[in-house]
Design an enzyme around this catalytic site. Structure first.
Site, PDB file in Angstrom:
ATOM      1  N   ARG A  46       0.862  -1.192   0.000  1.00 56.08           N
ATOM      2  CA  ARG A  46       0.000   0.000   0.000  1.00 56.08           C
ATOM      3  C   ARG A  46       0.894   1.237   0.000  1.00 56.08           C
ATOM      4  O   ARG A  46       1.157   1.840   1.018  1.00 56.08           O
ATOM      5  CB  ARG A  46      -0.924  -0.002   1.221  1.00 56.08           C
ATOM      6  N   SER A 117     -13.032  -3.346   0.954  1.00 51.20           N
ATOM      7  CA  SER A 117     -13.341  -2.699   2.234  1.00 51.20           C
ATOM      8  C   SER A 117     -14.844  -2.557   2.383  1.00 51.20           C
ATOM      9  O   SER A 117     -15.525  -2.189   1.421  1.00 51.20           O
ATOM     10  CB  SER A 117     -12.741  -1.289   2.291  1.00 51.20           C
ATOM     11  N   LYS A 146      -4.099   6.512   8.129  1.00 47.84           N
ATOM     12  CA  LYS A 146      -4.945   6.806   6.959  1.00 47.84           C
ATOM     13  C   LYS A 146      -5.685   8.111   7.227  1.00 47.84           C
ATOM     14  O   LYS A 146      -6.553   8.172   8.109  1.00 47.84           O
ATOM     15  CB  LYS A 146      -5.918   5.646   6.713  1.00 47.84           C
TER      16      LYS A 146
HETATM   17  C1  LIG Z   1      -7.302  -5.222   4.579  1.00 43.79           C
HETATM   18  C2  LIG Z   1      -7.681  -3.836   4.231  1.00 43.79           C
HETATM   19  N1  LIG Z   1      -8.872  -3.351   4.646  1.00 43.79           N
HETATM   20  C3  LIG Z   1      -9.228  -2.097   4.349  1.00 43.79           C
HETATM   21  C4  LIG Z   1      -8.385  -1.276   3.607  1.00 43.79           C
HETATM   22  C5  LIG Z   1      -8.778   0.121   3.226  1.00 43.79           C
HETATM   23  O1  LIG Z   1      -9.024   0.220   1.829  1.00 43.79           O
HETATM   24  P1  LIG Z   1      -9.628   1.605   1.232  1.00 43.79           P
HETATM   25  O2  LIG Z   1     -10.888   1.868   1.959  1.00 43.79           O
HETATM   26  O3  LIG Z   1      -9.700   1.491  -0.229  1.00 43.79           O
HETATM   27  O4  LIG Z   1      -8.541   2.674   1.627  1.00 43.79           O
HETATM   28  P2  LIG Z   1      -7.020   2.751   1.144  1.00 43.79           P
HETATM   29  O5  LIG Z   1      -6.257   1.689   1.862  1.00 43.79           O
HETATM   30  O6  LIG Z   1      -6.971   2.514  -0.334  1.00 43.79           O
HETATM   31  O7  LIG Z   1      -6.560   4.111   1.520  1.00 43.79           O
HETATM   32  C6  LIG Z   1      -7.159  -1.820   3.187  1.00 43.79           C
HETATM   33  N2  LIG Z   1      -6.278  -1.114   2.457  1.00 43.79           N
HETATM   34  N3  LIG Z   1      -6.829  -3.097   3.502  1.00 43.79           N
HETATM   35  C1  LIG Z   2      -5.618   1.283   5.489  1.00 42.00           C
HETATM   36  C2  LIG Z   2      -6.598   1.483   6.572  1.00 42.00           C
HETATM   37  N1  LIG Z   2      -7.938   1.315   6.330  1.00 42.00           N
HETATM   38  C3  LIG Z   2      -8.690   1.531   7.394  1.00 42.00           C
HETATM   39  S1  LIG Z   2      -7.777   1.981   8.746  1.00 42.00           S
HETATM   40  C4  LIG Z   2      -6.327   1.850   7.858  1.00 42.00           C
HETATM   41  C5  LIG Z   2      -4.996   2.129   8.449  1.00 42.00           C
HETATM   42  C6  LIG Z   2      -4.534   1.071   9.414  1.00 42.00           C
HETATM   43  O1  LIG Z   2      -3.275   1.397   9.939  1.00 42.00           O
HETATM   44  P1  LIG Z   2      -2.891   1.169  11.470  1.00 42.00           P
HETATM   45  O2  LIG Z   2      -2.821  -0.294  11.693  1.00 42.00           O
HETATM   46  O3  LIG Z   2      -1.545   1.835  11.619  1.00 42.00           O
HETATM   47  O4  LIG Z   2      -3.937   1.855  12.295  1.00 42.00           O
END
Ligand SMILES: Cc1ncc(COP(=O)(O)OP(=O)(O)O)c(N)n1
Ligand SMILES: Cc1ncsc1CCOP(=O)(O)O
Ligand SMILES: [Mg+2]
Length: 217
Positions: A46, A117, A146
């Site tokens: 990511r 998601s 995020k």
């Molecule tokens: C395992 C997992 N779950 C949720 C997310 C979040 O995806 P998204 O809502 O598209 O947000 P971004 O990660 O793209 O900013 C994830 N990456 N992985």
């Molecule tokens: C990618 C993403 N989607 C929902 S929360 C998140 C960030 C998770 O990062 P952390 O484990 O550091 O809280």
């Protein structure tokens, strides 16, 4: 190739490490190597948000990280970028509600792993209908990783999805540490997806092992 089984997907979700270079204190290669040594079961590339890299450098990093995963037989998932996932032969893709539609992505990727998601029961049902192999639910707890995260939902959102007969593999995400992980699993998640609790840990392999131990209780 055939679609991954639900039981195998659930195993892979146990300790799901999500990471890009912007999340690392050390090099992304050494961060991932230590996480693999600790026993992560799935990895998501990511490369996104403040401090992330783009273009050819991003693709080169993806290839180097994919190689590390392949050496340990840990599947490599690409966040958001279906073109990149297809170009490098990734094991799967993770998309959100603001990304390409799940049914379209399923058509494009064939039997590769598809994660979507979901923040509500309705989104979870649609994701399952459109071909998701698992859903990522969160943020469960407050997160600093995020910027545009949805409102915090707590483990209850997973409990309510399970109570409404959602049997798709579920991974919780957002602010999860070894302290909060037990409640996420107890609510019905098959595993935890984690950025900072692993990437920013002083002892990365140990932080993975702590999450593993929560999972086998
Ligand atoms: C395992 C997992 N779950 C949720 C997310 C979040 O995806 P998204 O809502 O598209 O947000 P971004 O990660 O793209 O900013 C994830 N990456 N992985
Ligand atoms: C990618 C993403 N989607 C929902 S929360 C998140 C960030 C998770 O990062 P952390 O484990 O550091 O809280
Ligand atoms: Mg996304």
């Amino acid at each position: 190739m055939t679609r991954i089984s639900s039981s195998r997907m659930k195993e892979l979700l146990q300790v799901y490490f999500v990471m890009g270079s912007q999340n690392c204190k050390r090099s992304p290669e050494s961060t991932l190597t230590e996480a693999l040594n600790g026993g992560i079961t799935l990895f998501q590339f990511r490369e996104k948000g403040p401090g992330s890299i783009s273009g050819a450098k991003r693709m080169e990093l993806a290839l180097r990280l994919q190689q590390l995963c392949q050496e340990q037989s840990v599947p490599f998932i690409v966040n958001d970028d279906v073109d990149l996932a297809l170009a490098i032969g990734a094991d799967g893709v993770h998309i959100g509600q603001d990304d390409e539609k799940a049914s379209k992505v399923r058509e494009r990727i064939g039997d590769m792993i598809l994660g979507v998601s979901a923040h509500t029961l309705e989104e979870a049902r649609i994701a399952q209908e459109q071909g998701a192999d698992y859903i990522g639910v969160g943020p469960i707890y407050p997160t600093s990783s995020k910027e545009d995260a949805h409102a915090v939902q707590g483990p209850k959102i997973i409990e309510s999805m399970r109570a409404q007969d959602m049997d798709i593999p579920i991974v919780g995400i957002g602010g999860i540490t070894s302290v909060g992980a037990a409640r996420v699993l107890k609510a019905g998640a098959d595993g935890v997806a984690v950025i900072s609790a692993i990437s920013l840990a002083d002892d990365i392999a140990e932080s993975v092992k702590r999450l593993q131990r929560v999972n086998i209780k």
